[in-house]
Design an enzyme around this catalytic site. Structure first.
Site, PDB file in Angstrom:
ATOM      1  N   GLU A 357       9.136  -5.387  21.990  1.00  0.00           N
ATOM      2  CA  GLU A 357       8.223  -6.063  22.903  1.00  0.00           C
ATOM      3  C   GLU A 357       6.777  -5.695  22.600  1.00  0.00           C
ATOM      4  O   GLU A 357       6.494  -4.607  22.108  1.00  0.00           O
ATOM      5  CB  GLU A 357       8.578  -5.666  24.331  1.00  0.00           C
ATOM      6  CG  GLU A 357       9.941  -6.194  24.740  1.00  0.00           C
ATOM      7  CD  GLU A 357      10.411  -5.608  26.046  1.00  0.00           C
ATOM      8  OE1 GLU A 357      10.211  -4.392  26.262  1.00  0.00           O
ATOM      9  OE2 GLU A 357      10.973  -6.362  26.854  1.00  0.00           O
ATOM     10  N   ASP A 471       8.099  -9.379   5.832  1.00  0.00           N
ATOM     11  CA  ASP A 471       8.513 -10.276   6.913  1.00  0.00           C
ATOM     12  C   ASP A 471       7.406 -11.290   7.198  1.00  0.00           C
ATOM     13  O   ASP A 471       6.955 -11.426   8.330  1.00  0.00           O
ATOM     14  CB  ASP A 471       8.893  -9.464   8.154  1.00  0.00           C
ATOM     15  CG  ASP A 471       9.763 -10.257   9.121  1.00  0.00           C
ATOM     16  OD1 ASP A 471      10.307 -11.306   8.707  1.00  0.00           O
ATOM     17  OD2 ASP A 471       9.889  -9.848  10.288  1.00  0.00           O
TER      18      ASP A 471
END
Ligand code: NAG
Ligand code: NAG
Ligand code: NAG
Ligand code: NAG
Ligand code: NAG
Ligand code: NAG
Ligand code: NAG
Ligand code: NAG
Length: 630
Positions: A357, A471
C-alpha cells in the site's frame, strides 16, 4: 624429427593437468607456453570452469578465443577485472574487407559468460549509406577518418563511408557485425584516447569481459581441496552438476579461484552473550540486596537499551549512506512515519500496487511524501534493505521519482518517496477510456514516452551501479502537474517480492509486460526493461490496457494483439482512432515510426532489441521531425 619435442610438451601438459587436480590450486589450468591461464578460463576439461573454455594451441603456445564461427588470438588477460583482449581480424590485403567478413565479424555465443566491454572504440569501415541514419557517428568528424587517413593497411578504405562508436551497448555486447547491408570491415581499440595522434594509438584489440565465476565443478571430493566440499549445485537443480563449495569459515574468492579463510574484523559480531553471567550473579547475592541490585540493573538495562538503540541508528545511517557521494538517504523513525500518515489512516491511502500500500504523508517540515509499505521476501535482512535503499537514494534524474529514505522500525519496511501530484499513466489512460479526461495529444504522448525512456536509460547506463528496473509498466510511470513523466519503483524488485493478489507472475515482473526470454533463462536484464517499455509504448499508441480480458481470448495480451495486427498488415489499425482523427500525414508517419520502434523493443531475442539509450534517442528524433515541420 620434429615429433619428440611435441610429444614431450604434450606429456608435460598432461602431467601438469593431472597433478594439479590433487593440489590446492585444483582448479587452475597449466600455463599455455609462457602464458598463465587464470581461473575460471579453461583449456582442458580437467581444469578451470568448462563454461569459460578457451583454446591453447600447443604448437604455437598461443591462447585462442572461440566465437560462434571463428577463432581469435588472445593478446592479454587481466583476471583482476575479468577481462581479456583478442586481436581483431585484419583487412584482406588491398581491400576494405575484414578477413572475418565471411563469418559476419565477431559473433559471441550469448549463452556463454563472455561479452564485449564498453572500453572498445569500434571503427566501422566500408559502410553503406544506410548507416548515416544510425545512432553511430558516420559524418566527416568521425574518428574513423583519422584512423583511415593515417594507417597504411587501411588505405583501401579511404573513399568509403566509415563510422565510429563505443561498444558495450546492449546491441553490441555480443557482436561486432560486418555484412553487406552494413559495413564490410571493422577494427577496434581498447581504452583509446582520441586526443593522441594515431601513431601513439595502441595495437588494435577487442576487450571481452567474463562473468565472475562460481565455485569449480567437481565429480567427487578428490577434485576439491581441504577448504571445500564437493556438493550438488542447488542453484541449478536439474543440471546434476556438483561444485566445490567452501567449508564454513571460508569464503569463495572468484578472482583467485580459491576458498579464503574468513577473519573476524567486527568485534561486535563476535561478542558472546553475557546474560547467564548476570543471572548467576543475582542468584548469589543476599535477598536484601536483590531489590537494590534489580533497581540498578533495570536502570542500567534501560541505559544500555537507549545506548544500543542510538548505536543501531548510527550504524543504520552509516549503512544507508555508505555508497558515498550524492545525496544522503534519511532514516525515518516509526514515529515519524505514523505521524506523517496520520497513523496510516484510510483517507491517506493513495493506492495499493504490486509491492504493497501507498499512503500520502506530510512530514513535520511540511514536505508532502508518498510512503510505500514494502512487502518483502523473508530472506531480506534489515542491513540489505538499508544498503539497497542507500544505493537507490543516490539515483537522481529529473525523470525518476526520488526515493528520500526509509524506515525499518515498523513491521514492514517503509520507503519514503517525493510526492507526484497527478497520479500514474495507467490511471490517466484509464480516465481517457472512460471519457473522464480530455484526449492526451500525440505530442504529449511522445513526450511521456521520451521522459520515461530517458529515466530508464539513466538507470541502465549512468547510475552506479547500473540499475535494472525489472517492473516497467504504466502504473509505475507517474505524471506531474505539467505531465512530465517520472519513473517510480526502480530497482525495487531487488528488495521486494510482488504481491500475489495483483496480476503478476509468481516470480518477478508483471504479466503483460514480462520479457519472454525471462521464461528461458530466468534472468532479467536491461533488455527486459526495454521489452516492458515496448508494451508501455503500445499503451500510449493504442490507449488500451496491457492485459485486457475484454479483447478476444488470443488478443488479451496487448503485445500479442499488436504483433498479430502488424502481421496482417494492419499496422495503423492499432493506433487510437481518436489520435488518428484529424492527424496530418506527418503525424501519422510519426505514429507509424513509434509502432515500429515498439516492435523493435518487443523483439523476441534480446540481442535484437535496441538499448534504452537508443530508444530514447529514436523518440527524440521522432519528436524533432514533428517540431521541425510545425
Ligand atoms: C599442431 O601441429 C600438428 C602437426 O603439425 C597438427 O596436426 C595440429 O593440428 C596442430 N594443432 C593445432 C591446434 O593447430
Ligand atoms: C567494400 O565492400 C564491397 C562489398 O563487399 C567490396 O566489393 C569492395 O571491394 C569494398 N571496398 C574496398 C575498397 O575494398
Ligand atoms: C555461424 O555458425 C552457425 C552454427 O554454428 C551457422 O548456423 C551460421 O550460419 C554461421 N554464420 C556464419 C555467418 O557463418
Ligand atoms: C552456445 O553455448 C551454449 C552453452 O554452452 C551451447 O549449448 C550452444 O550450443 C552454443 N551455441 C552455438 C550456436 O554454438
Ligand atoms: C557529427 O556527428 C556528431 C555526433 O554524431 C555531431 O555532434 C556533430 O555535430 C556532427 N558534425 C557534423 C559536421 O555534422
Ligand atoms: C582524411 O583525408 C581526406 C582526403 O585526403 C580529407 O578530405 C579529410 O579531411 C581527412 N580527414 C581527417 C579527419 O583527417
Ligand atoms: C557484460 O558482462 C559484465 C560482467 O558480467 C556485466 O557486468 C555487464 O553488464 C555486461 N554488459 C552487457 C552490455 O551486457
Ligand atoms: C543451469 O544449467 C543450464 C544448462 O546446463 C545453464 O544454461 C544455466 O546457465 C545454469 N544456470 C545457473 C544459474 O547456473
Amino acid at each position: 624429427m620434429k615429433a619428440p619435442p611435441q610429444v614431450l610438451l604434450y606429456t608435460v601438459v598432461l602431467i601438469l593437468t593431472h597433478t594439479t587436480t590433487y593440489t590446492l590450486s585444483a582448479t587452475h589450468c597449466p600455463p599455455c607456453g609462457t602464458y598463465q591461464v587464470p581461473y575460471p578460463l579453461s583449456t582442458a576439461p580437467s581444469c578451470g570452469d568448462p563454461d569459460y573454455t578457451i583454446l591453447c594451441d600447443t604448437n604455437t603456445s598461443t591462447l585462442l578465443f572461440n566465437t560462434l564461427n571463428n577463432t581469435y588470438p588472445i593478446t592479454a588477460i587481466t583476471p583482476s577485472n575479468q577481462r581479456l583482449t583478442i586481436q581483431p581480424s585484419p583487412l584482406l590485403s588491398n581491400t576494405c574487407v575484414t578477413s572475418d567478413y565471411i563469418h559476419q565479424g565477431v559473433q559471441l555465443n550469448s549463452s556463454l559468460p563472455f561479452n564485449i566491454t564498453s572500453s572498445n572504440t569500434i571503427m566501422y569501415l566500408n559502410c553503406t549509406t544506410e548507416l548515416l541514419s544510425s545512432p553511430l557517428n558516420c559524418n566527416s568528424t568521425s574518428l574513423c577518418h583519422v584512423y583511415v587517413n593515417n594507417t597504411v593497411v587501411a588505405a583501401a578504405c579511404g573513399s568509403s563511408l566509415c563510422c565510429t562508436f563505443r561498444a558495450g551497448g546492449s546491441s553490441t555486447s555480443y557482436s561486432i557485425r560486418v555484412r553487406d547491408s552494413g559495413c564490410r570491415a571493422y577494427t577496434s581499440f581498447v581504452n583509446l584516447d582520441d586526443e593522441n595522434p594515431v601513431n601513439q594509438w595502441p595495437e588494435p584489440g577487442l576487450e571481452i569481459q567474463w562473468v565472475v565465476p562460481r565455485e569449480p565443478v567437481c565429480e567427487s571430493q578428490v577434485d576439491c581441496d581441504g577448504s571445500s566440499t564437493c556438493g550438488p549445485d542447488d542453484l541449478n537443480g536439474s543440471s546434476g552438476i556438483s561444485r566445490c563449495f567452501c567449508n564454513s569459515g571460508f569464503t569463495w574468492d572468484p578472482i583467485e579461484g580459491i576458498c579464503v579463510k574468513d577473519d573476524c574484523q567486527n568485534p561486535d559480531g563476535c561478542s558472546t552473550d553475557r546474560t547467564p553471567l548476570i543471572a548467576g550473579l543475582t542468584a548469589s547475592i543476599g535477598a536484601t540486596l536483590i531489590v537494590a541490585t534489580l533497581a540498578i540493573l533495570v536502570y542500567k538495562r534501560h541505559r544500555l537499551i537507549v545506548e544500543a538503540q542510538e548505536r543501531l541508528t548510527r550504524e543504520r545511517e552509516e549503512i544507508l549512506n555508505a555508497n558515498g557521494g550524492g545525496r544522503a538517504a534519511k532514516l525515518f523513525t516509526g514515529r515519524d512515519i505514523k505521524k506523517a500518515t496520520n497513523n496510516f489512516s484510510k483517507d491517506r491511502l493513495l493506492g495499493a500496487g504490486g509491492y504493497g500500500e501507498v499512503f500520502k504523508g506530510i512530514l513535520d517540515d511540511g514536505t508532502v511524501v508518498a510512503v510505500k509499505c514494502a512487502k518483502l521476501g523473508n530472506t531480506k535482512g534489515t542491513d540489505q534493505v538499508l544498503n539497497e535503499v542507500g544505493i537507490l537514494c543516490q539515483v537522481n534524474h529529473r525523470n525518476l521519482v526520488r526515493l528520500l529514505g526509509c524506515c525499518v522500525e515498523l513491521e514492514q519496511p517503509m520507503l519514503v518517496y517525493e510526492y507526484i501530484e497527478n497520479g500514474a499513466l495507467s490511471e490517466y489512460l484509464q480516465s481517457l477510456r472512460t471519457g473522464k479526461r480530455a484526449l492526451l495529444s500525440w505530442t504529449c504522448r511522445l513526450k511521456i514516452a521520451h521522459d520515461t525512456a530517458e529515466g530508464l536509460a539513466y538507470l541502465h547506463s549512468s547510475a552506479v551501479p547500473p540499475i535494472y528496473h525489472r517492473d516497467v509498466k504504466s502504473s509505475n510511470i507517474l505524471l506531474d502537474e505539467k505531465l512530465n513523466a517520472k519513473v517510480s519503483d526502480f530497482g525495487l524488485s531487488r528488495l521486494a517480492h510482488t504481491d500475489l493478489s495483483h496480476i503478476s507472475t509468481c516470480a518477478q515482473g508483471t504479466l503483460g509486460y514480462l520479457d519472454p526470454e525471462y521464461y528461458r533463462n530466468y534472468q532479467l536484464t536491461d533488455k527486459s526493461d526495454v521489452y516492458s517499455f515496448g508494451v508501455v509504448l503500445l499503451e500510449l499508441l493504442t490507449s488500451q490496457k496491457a492485459i485486457d480480458f475484454n479483447r478476444a481470448a488470443d488478443d488479451v495480451n496487448l503485445s500479442v494483439y499488436v504483433q498479430r495486427m502488424v502481421e496482417e498488415e494492419k499496422l495503423m489499425g492499432v493506433v487510437d482512432p481518436l489520435l488518428k482523427e484529424g492527424a496530418s500525414t506527418l503525424e501519422l508517419d510519426t505514429m507509424k515510426a513509434l509502432v515500429l520502434l515498439a516492435l523493435g523493443c518487443l523483439e523476441e531475442r534480446r540481442q535484437n532489441r535496441p538499448s534504452m539509450k537508443e530508444v530514447a534517442e529514436e523518440i527524440q528524433y521522432i519528436m524533432a521531425i514533428l517540431t521541425a515541420n510545425r
